[in-house]
Design a protein around this motif. Sequence first.
Motif, PDB file in Angstrom:
ATOM      1  N   ALA A 207       7.911  23.571  -1.238  1.00 54.02           N
ATOM      2  CA  ALA A 207       8.563  21.875  -1.353  1.00 54.02           C
ATOM      3  C   ALA A 207       8.433  21.314  -0.045  1.00 54.02           C
ATOM      4  CB  ALA A 207       9.829  22.051  -1.672  1.00 54.02           C
ATOM      5  N   VAL A 208       8.837  22.068   0.977  1.00 58.39           N
ATOM      6  CA  VAL A 208       8.520  21.469   2.265  1.00 58.39           C
ATOM      7  C   VAL A 208       7.206  21.224   2.793  1.00 58.39           C
ATOM      8  CG1 VAL A 208       8.895  23.369   3.761  1.00 58.39           C
ATOM      9  CG2 VAL A 208       9.658  21.333   4.806  1.00 58.39           C
ATOM     10  N   ARG A 209       6.409  21.932   2.467  1.00 60.26           N
ATOM     11  CA  ARG A 209       4.968  21.999   2.844  1.00 60.26           C
ATOM     12  C   ARG A 209       4.259  20.891   1.837  1.00 60.26           C
ATOM     13  NH1 ARG A 209       2.099  27.280   2.189  1.00 60.26           N
ATOM     14  NH2 ARG A 209       0.484  26.388   3.734  1.00 60.26           N
ATOM     15  N   GLU A 210       4.905  20.732   0.863  1.00 56.44           N
ATOM     16  CA  GLU A 210       4.175  19.734  -0.194  1.00 56.44           C
ATOM     17  C   GLU A 210       4.888  17.966   0.216  1.00 56.44           C
ATOM     18  OE1 GLU A 210       1.952  19.659  -2.340  1.00 56.44           O
ATOM     19  OE2 GLU A 210       1.381  21.719  -1.465  1.00 56.44           O
ATOM     20  N   ASP A 211       5.824  18.329   1.155  1.00 54.80           N
ATOM     21  CA  ASP A 211       6.437  16.945   1.807  1.00 54.80           C
ATOM     22  C   ASP A 211       7.251  16.406   0.237  1.00 54.80           C
ATOM     23  OD1 ASP A 211       7.226  15.174   3.570  1.00 54.80           O
ATOM     24  OD2 ASP A 211       5.558  13.865   3.228  1.00 54.80           O
ATOM     25  N   ARG A 212       8.093  17.386  -0.414  1.00 52.97           N
ATOM     26  CA  ARG A 212       8.795  17.133  -1.286  1.00 52.97           C
ATOM     27  C   ARG A 212      10.317  16.945  -1.165  1.00 52.97           C
ATOM     28  NH1 ARG A 212       6.992  17.826  -6.869  1.00 52.97           N
ATOM     29  NH2 ARG A 212       4.675  17.865  -6.861  1.00 52.97           N
ATOM     30  N   LEU A 213      10.761  17.281   0.094  1.00 56.67           N
ATOM     31  CA  LEU A 213      12.220  17.662   0.352  1.00 56.67           C
ATOM     32  C   LEU A 213      12.689  16.019   0.585  1.00 56.67           C
ATOM     33  CD1 LEU A 213      12.896  20.420   2.631  1.00 56.67           C
ATOM     34  CD2 LEU A 213      12.973  20.366   0.275  1.00 56.67           C
ATOM     35  N   PRO A 214      13.956  15.582   0.174  1.00 56.71           N
ATOM     36  CA  PRO A 214      14.862  16.641  -0.779  1.00 56.71           C
ATOM     37  C   PRO A 214      14.393  16.596  -2.089  1.00 56.71           C
ATOM     38  CG  PRO A 214      15.792  14.235  -0.226  1.00 56.71           C
ATOM     39  CD  PRO A 214      14.493  14.434   0.421  1.00 56.71           C
ATOM     40  N   LEU A 215      14.965  17.844  -2.748  1.00 53.55           N
ATOM     41  CA  LEU A 215      14.478  17.975  -4.102  1.00 53.55           C
ATOM     42  C   LEU A 215      15.255  17.376  -4.837  1.00 53.55           C
ATOM     43  CD1 LEU A 215      13.243  21.682  -3.762  1.00 53.55           C
ATOM     44  CD2 LEU A 215      11.564  19.691  -4.191  1.00 53.55           C
ATOM     45  N   SER A 216      15.688  16.040  -4.833  1.00 52.25           N
ATOM     46  CA  SER A 216      16.530  15.218  -5.705  1.00 52.25           C
ATOM     47  C   SER A 216      15.759  15.215  -6.987  1.00 52.25           C
ATOM     48  CB  SER A 216      16.628  13.793  -5.302  1.00 52.25           C
ATOM     49  OG  SER A 216      16.946  13.746  -3.988  1.00 52.25           O
ATOM     50  N   GLY A 217      16.852  15.167  -8.022  1.00 53.98           N
ATOM     51  CA  GLY A 217      16.347  15.289  -9.516  1.00 53.98           C
ATOM     52  C   GLY A 217      15.959  16.441 -10.141  1.00 53.98           C
ATOM     53  N   THR A 218      15.985  17.783  -9.335  1.00 51.31           N
ATOM     54  CA  THR A 218      15.448  18.960  -9.820  1.00 51.31           C
ATOM     55  C   THR A 218      16.645  19.867 -10.191  1.00 51.31           C
ATOM     56  OG1 THR A 218      15.225  19.700  -7.601  1.00 51.31           O
ATOM     57  CG2 THR A 218      13.335  18.888  -8.512  1.00 51.31           C
TER      58      THR A 218
END
Length: 292
Positions: A207-218
Amino acid sequence: MATGMTRHRVTRVRWNEGADGATTSTREDIVAREEPLEIRIDGTSWSVTMRTPGDDFDLVAGFLVSEGVIAARDELASLRYCAGFDEFGRREENTYNVIDAVLGRGAVPPTDAHARHSTTTSACGICGTTSIEAVSKQSRFEVADDGIRIDAGILARLPDVLRESQALFDRTGGVHAAGLFTAEGELLCLREDVGRHNAVDKIVGWAVREDRLPLSGTVLQVSGRASFELVQKARLAGIPVLAAVSAPSSLAVDLAAASGMTLVGFSRGASLAIYTCPERVLVPAVAGATAP
């Protein structure tokens, strides 16, 4: 043979139904690999963890998030495999068991490098830390105000979806899994490892490498139990819902409640138990039923 597996010859013993004695046979069996991974930060050795090879960059990135070192892609400048050194200080060939993480701007370099430099087993997520206070880091993300709502029926089906997607488990029977889902039950990412903490770190690292943090809604669905360490890792990644197929520990429940995270245990298809923040789980009422 895939990265996370190896072959060994085993002797099988089978008892014959209705007869005395047993028969033996020798065959090759597939075993999940477990190897050490040395993690370096800016060239300095920091920690050694036991893991199943595969998705190693995700593992290291997620571990850095779990330790409060990084919280965004830009805070990790690079990851690279590098050679180790033998007991005499001589450079060895690259075994892909050493990764150097170069931190970027905004990262929080660890100040306890010497204390943290110990072997972390695949069964332990906080070995080597000096105190419980060091583990309870303040997350940069809040989960209490996350507006996610998930249907109880969808939540109950996630363990089956997770199990059906476990290719390494199908071959070896010896790994844990973590899966990241949307509130609609869509599988976003799945990782397997001999260590359940590693499987979660691999999810967070992806997730962090895909620039998805924070993982809201998961929703994070894990095999096994929900420990304090897994709740802490989910909290640091901004995950609002954590579900496990087995029981949570008391510290896991306490931390989830304090963080405003929904913690679910015993999620096994036909039933589940919601320990904290039940308002996020939508439970359809049975027609004609009355509240106890």
